[in-house]
Design a protein around this motif. Structure first.
Motif, PDB file in Angstrom:
ATOM      1  N   ASP A 367     -34.813 -21.380   8.389  1.00  7.38           N
ATOM      2  CA  ASP A 367     -36.011 -22.176   8.166  1.00  7.38           C
ATOM      3  C   ASP A 367     -37.120 -21.691   9.086  1.00  7.38           C
ATOM      4  O   ASP A 367     -36.872 -20.938  10.046  1.00  7.38           O
ATOM      5  CB  ASP A 367     -35.749 -23.667   8.476  1.00  7.38           C
ATOM      6  CG  ASP A 367     -35.509 -24.510   7.242  1.00  7.38           C
ATOM      7  OD1 ASP A 367     -36.165 -24.254   6.212  1.00  7.38           O
ATOM      8  OD2 ASP A 367     -34.668 -25.423   7.306  1.00  7.38           O
ATOM      9  N   LYS A 370     -43.641 -25.209  11.332  1.00  9.22           N
ATOM     10  CA  LYS A 370     -45.078 -25.005  11.511  1.00  9.22           C
ATOM     11  C   LYS A 370     -45.725 -26.076  12.379  1.00  9.22           C
ATOM     12  O   LYS A 370     -46.818 -25.865  12.908  1.00  9.22           O
ATOM     13  CB  LYS A 370     -45.773 -24.976  10.143  1.00  9.22           C
ATOM     14  CG  LYS A 370     -45.425 -23.764   9.294  1.00  9.22           C
ATOM     15  CD  LYS A 370     -46.269 -23.723   8.033  1.00  9.22           C
ATOM     16  CE  LYS A 370     -46.094 -22.405   7.290  1.00  9.22           C
ATOM     17  NZ  LYS A 370     -46.971 -22.328   6.090  1.00  9.22           N
ATOM     18  N   THR A 448     -30.572 -29.989   4.228  1.00  9.44           N
ATOM     19  CA  THR A 448     -31.326 -30.997   3.479  1.00  9.44           C
ATOM     20  C   THR A 448     -31.977 -32.001   4.417  1.00  9.44           C
ATOM     21  O   THR A 448     -33.145 -32.393   4.235  1.00  9.44           O
ATOM     22  CB  THR A 448     -30.400 -31.721   2.488  1.00  9.44           C
ATOM     23  OG1 THR A 448     -29.846 -30.773   1.570  1.00  9.44           O
ATOM     24  CG2 THR A 448     -31.141 -32.796   1.715  1.00  9.44           C
ATOM     25  N   ALA A 451     -35.335 -30.932   5.923  1.00 11.90           N
ATOM     26  CA  ALA A 451     -36.446 -30.635   5.011  1.00 11.90           C
ATOM     27  C   ALA A 451     -37.786 -31.234   5.443  1.00 11.90           C
ATOM     28  O   ALA A 451     -38.826 -30.561   5.355  1.00 11.90           O
ATOM     29  CB  ALA A 451     -36.092 -31.067   3.594  1.00 11.90           C
ATOM     30  N   PRO A 452     -37.847 -32.490   5.915  1.00  7.90           N
ATOM     31  CA  PRO A 452     -39.155 -33.049   6.281  1.00  7.90           C
ATOM     32  C   PRO A 452     -39.815 -32.349   7.474  1.00  7.90           C
ATOM     33  O   PRO A 452     -41.015 -32.513   7.704  1.00  7.90           O
ATOM     34  CB  PRO A 452     -38.836 -34.510   6.628  1.00  7.90           C
ATOM     35  CG  PRO A 452     -37.517 -34.786   5.992  1.00  7.90           C
ATOM     36  CD  PRO A 452     -36.777 -33.498   6.026  1.00  7.90           C
ATOM     37  N   HIS A 453     -39.051 -31.577   8.229  1.00 11.62           N
ATOM     38  CA  HIS A 453     -39.545 -31.039   9.498  1.00 11.62           C
ATOM     39  C   HIS A 453     -39.914 -29.562   9.453  1.00 11.62           C
ATOM     40  O   HIS A 453     -40.358 -29.009  10.467  1.00 11.62           O
ATOM     41  CB  HIS A 453     -38.482 -31.245  10.585  1.00 11.62           C
ATOM     42  CG  HIS A 453     -37.974 -32.646  10.674  1.00 11.62           C
ATOM     43  ND1 HIS A 453     -38.782 -33.722  11.002  1.00 11.62           N
ATOM     44  CD2 HIS A 453     -36.733 -33.168  10.441  1.00 11.62           C
ATOM     45  CE1 HIS A 453     -38.065 -34.831  10.999  1.00 11.62           C
ATOM     46  NE2 HIS A 453     -36.828 -34.524  10.653  1.00 11.62           N
ATOM     47  N   SER A 455     -41.195 -25.810   7.021  1.00 13.41           N
ATOM     48  CA  SER A 455     -42.244 -25.344   6.114  1.00 13.41           C
ATOM     49  C   SER A 455     -41.979 -25.812   4.682  1.00 13.41           C
ATOM     50  O   SER A 455     -40.843 -26.034   4.284  1.00 13.41           O
ATOM     51  CB  SER A 455     -42.343 -23.815   6.158  1.00 13.41           C
ATOM     52  OG  SER A 455     -41.131 -23.216   5.751  1.00 13.41           O
ATOM     53  N   LYS A 456     -43.048 -25.943   3.919  1.00 12.08           N
ATOM     54  CA  LYS A 456     -42.962 -26.451   2.548  1.00 12.08           C
ATOM     55  C   LYS A 456     -43.861 -25.629   1.617  1.00 12.08           C
ATOM     56  O   LYS A 456     -44.851 -25.055   2.042  1.00 12.08           O
ATOM     57  CB  LYS A 456     -43.400 -27.920   2.503  1.00 12.08           C
ATOM     58  CG  LYS A 456     -42.580 -28.852   3.380  1.00 12.08           C
ATOM     59  CD  LYS A 456     -43.189 -30.235   3.421  1.00 12.08           C
ATOM     60  CE  LYS A 456     -42.380 -31.172   4.309  1.00 12.08           C
ATOM     61  NZ  LYS A 456     -42.406 -30.724   5.727  1.00 12.08           N
ATOM     62  N   ASP A 457     -43.488 -25.649   0.341  1.00  7.86           N
ATOM     63  CA  ASP A 457     -44.315 -25.051  -0.724  1.00  7.86           C
ATOM     64  C   ASP A 457     -44.786 -23.637  -0.419  1.00  7.86           C
ATOM     65  O   ASP A 457     -45.988 -23.371  -0.410  1.00  7.86           O
ATOM     66  CB  ASP A 457     -45.514 -25.958  -1.017  1.00  7.86           C
ATOM     67  CG  ASP A 457     -45.097 -27.350  -1.428  1.00  7.86           C
ATOM     68  OD1 ASP A 457     -44.098 -27.461  -2.157  1.00  7.86           O
ATOM     69  OD2 ASP A 457     -45.749 -28.314  -0.998  1.00  7.86           O
ATOM     70  N   PRO A 458     -43.923 -22.669  -0.230  1.00  7.37           N
ATOM     71  CA  PRO A 458     -42.473 -22.800  -0.331  1.00  7.37           C
ATOM     72  C   PRO A 458     -41.828 -23.106   1.019  1.00  7.37           C
ATOM     73  O   PRO A 458     -42.454 -22.938   2.069  1.00  7.37           O
ATOM     74  CB  PRO A 458     -42.046 -21.396  -0.788  1.00  7.37           C
ATOM     75  CG  PRO A 458     -43.045 -20.503  -0.091  1.00  7.37           C
ATOM     76  CD  PRO A 458     -44.350 -21.255  -0.119  1.00  7.37           C
ATOM     77  N   ARG A 459     -40.584 -23.555   0.964  1.00 10.09           N
ATOM     78  CA  ARG A 459     -39.784 -23.672   2.174  1.00 10.09           C
ATOM     79  C   ARG A 459     -39.314 -22.268   2.535  1.00 10.09           C
ATOM     80  O   ARG A 459     -38.542 -21.653   1.817  1.00 10.09           O
ATOM     81  CB  ARG A 459     -38.598 -24.602   1.930  1.00 10.09           C
ATOM     82  CG  ARG A 459     -37.754 -24.846   3.176  1.00 10.09           C
ATOM     83  CD  ARG A 459     -36.672 -25.887   2.921  1.00 10.09           C
ATOM     84  NE  ARG A 459     -35.910 -26.153   4.131  1.00 10.09           N
ATOM     85  CZ  ARG A 459     -34.972 -27.109   4.237  1.00 10.09           C
ATOM     86  NH1 ARG A 459     -34.698 -27.872   3.177  1.00 10.09           N
ATOM     87  NH2 ARG A 459     -34.334 -27.288   5.374  1.00 10.09           N
ATOM     88  N   ALA A 497     -39.332 -17.961  -1.064  1.00  9.61           N
ATOM     89  CA  ALA A 497     -38.850 -18.338   0.266  1.00  9.61           C
ATOM     90  C   ALA A 497     -38.894 -17.162   1.238  1.00  9.61           C
ATOM     91  O   ALA A 497     -39.344 -17.295   2.378  1.00  9.61           O
ATOM     92  CB  ALA A 497     -37.423 -18.881   0.164  1.00  9.61           C
TER      93      ALA A 497
END
Length: 529
Positions: A367, A370, A448, A451-453, A455-459, A497
């Motif tokens: 992961d 950011k 899983t 996930a909230p902590h 990078s996102k879009d993409p992870r 990713a």
């Protein structure tokens, strides 16, 4: 009354017939391949019936998950000793309708350098004998064959000059063919960038056996091989690498701390504000084993500084006082001695020993972070880890040069805005093999949970920490098989990713250099048809 035949029986008979035909075809392909090699003067290869086959295959398998009986084994293993041997092996495999896998050090987290999907027949080209390193300390460059390990490169550089180094990883048995192809983050990356950022030229043998350097392959292909992942473009025979200046001595330390969940979480929480923002010459990572003892958890802070003990102590005392580093925690040594320390080998000369040592069964994920994780959430993360099976997480600080190099400079996109990378791993031995699935399920659950902590879009994920949970190509033939749909599937999953916005340029490069998809694996770049 006519007897009836069960549909299940019909299916089994057809499957058996197909299996027999497939096995016969695979055996014929293997015979054709070995005959082709012999005709063209390539003698160093092993077939499944050869006495050396098992030893050669297993020598560089670092993850024991890929030694299990259900893993398809290669029809042959070739160990080229020259560029010409390499060319002939590629062309013989193509002529024999066998898929090609290329192994440098054998550290592929998902075994993609020596396994195949859907029982597709394949051969392994093992580069371990192509391990020559030639250092030119005057120009601060080196030509290194792709089968050399990081340890062999470091040893050669260290023997040549105490004031030169290479920016690569810490594991001494990783092959240069793989680590550079995926980027290559290491202890000097905050100062000098990735291994792939320090490639000046390369010699590539393409799917047609042509030998290409940077000029003849073109900048798009050169860009792709420097961070676009291994096994997609051809075989890199050798790299020309930029060496970087280091002081006569560097400072290293490993500081262990143990305490309640809240105490350790506080250290990690503050590290997030320190590690990525220290001067470029500082590398300070976190190693966090899972589990607990008597209600306490343990953690290690590992550091390398291109400076003196006094400079190190001054900066850490000011920026990370709660860590409590003292002068007795610090050691000064040459850069090459520090690589031996972090590789956990006894002496500098041991860097050139590519024997695997003790291996285990492992599964890993990755992961990128950011934004700093809150202290409250970090407490819960540490508590989650304290109840985990055997494993660890590693937090690698970014910032510095990693933030200054553009996200499109190489295919590796994780640059400005990244605070740190995370590597998650669970591992087990033979005695715990029955619990393997339980451990992997825990790892996926923790991933899983994180996930909230992250990078996102993409992870984001690091291609050198391959993870088939992100998706795969599902090739069913030795070559070909790509389509617009295959490209779209790859782009929307592991492609985004690993490579972010660089994926489309990689597809274009693949379509140029290997439109027939000769070099493929479960997460290779698909060409666009």
């Amino acid at each position: 009354m006519s007897p009836t035949i069960s549909p299940v029986l019909v299916f089994l008979l057809l499957s058996l017939h197909q299996s027999i035909c497939s096995s016969a075809h695979d055996a014929a392909s293997a015979r054709s391949f070995s005959l082709c090699l012999a005709i063209h003067g390539v003698s160093n290869f092993s077939l499944p019936a050869s006495p050396s086959y098992n030893t050669t295959l297993n020598f560089s398998i670092r993850n024991l998950r890929f030694t299990l009986p259900d893993v398809t084994r290669p029809a042959a293993i070739v160990l080229p000793g020259s560029k010409e041997d390499l060319q002939r092996a590629i062309l013989c495999a193509r002529n024999s309708s066998l898929a090609i896998r290329v192994r440098s050090g054998g550290h592929s987290y998902e075994g993609l350098s020596y396994t195949t999907e859907n029982h597709v027949p394949f051969i392994v080209i093992d580069l371990m004998n192509l391990n020559r390193v030639r250092v030119d300390s005057v120009s601060a460059t080196t030509w290194a064959e792709a089968g050399a390990t990081l340890g062999e490169l470091y040893y050669a550089v260290g023997r040549s000059s105490r004031s030169l180094a290479f920016s690569g990883g810490s594991c001494s048995t990783i092959g240069l063919g793989g680590v550079i192809s995926g980027g290559g983050f290491g202890l000097l990356s905050r100062k000098f960038g990735l291994a792939a950022d320090n490639v000046l030229d390369a010699v590539l043998v393409d799917p047609n056996g042509r030998v290409l350097d940077r000029s003849s392959m073109g900048e798009d292909i050169f860009w792709a091989i420097c961070g676009g992942g291994g096994g997609s473009w051809g075989v890199v025979y050798a790299w020309k690498l930029r060496l970087v200046p280091v002081p006569h001595n560097v400072t290293v330390f490993i500081v262990d701390r143990t305490g309640p969940v809240e105490y350790v979480a506080g250290l990690v929480h503050w590290w997030q504000h320190v590690g990525p923002n220290l001067p470029d010459k500082f590398y300070l990572s976190v190693y966090f084993p899972t589990g607990s003892s008597d209600g306490n958890v343990s953690i290690s802070f590992e550091g390398q500084v291109l400076g003196t003990k006094q400079q190190t102590l001054s900066v850490l005392s000011q920026n990370f006082p709660m860590l409590g580093v003292t002068e007795s925690d610090l050691s000064e040594m040459s850069w090459v001695e520090s690589t031996a320390k972090f590789a956990n080998v006894g002496t500098v000369s041991d860097l050139s020993n590519r024997s695997p040592g003790t291996n285990s069964y492992t599964k890993s994920k990755s992961d990128y972070v950011k934004a700093s994780i809150s202290r409250h959430d970090m407490v819960e993360i540490v508590r989650y880890l304290s109840a985990g099976p055997p494993g660890s997480i590693i937090l690698d600080p970014y910032g510095g040069a990693m933030a200054r190099i553009g996200s499109g400079a190489t295919p590796f996109p994780h640059r400005a805005g990244i605070l740190y990378g995370i590597q998650y791993t669970v591992y087990w031995g033979q005695s715990d093999q029955a619990r393997a699935n339980e451990y992997i399920i825990w790892l996926r659950s923790f991933y899983t949970y994180m996930a909230p902590h992250v990078s996102k879009d993409p992870r984001g994920a690091y291609v050198n920490y391959l993870d088939l949970d992100l998706g795969g190509n599902n090739w069913t033939h030795p070559t070909g098989g790509s389509s617009m749909e295959a490209v779209a599937r790859a782009r929307s999953s592991w492609g985004a990713a690993y490579f972010g916005n660089n994926f489309n340029r990689l597809v274009s490069a693949k379509t140029t250099i290997d439109p027939s998809n000769v070099f493929n694996n479960a997460q290779s770049i698909p060409p666009l048809y």
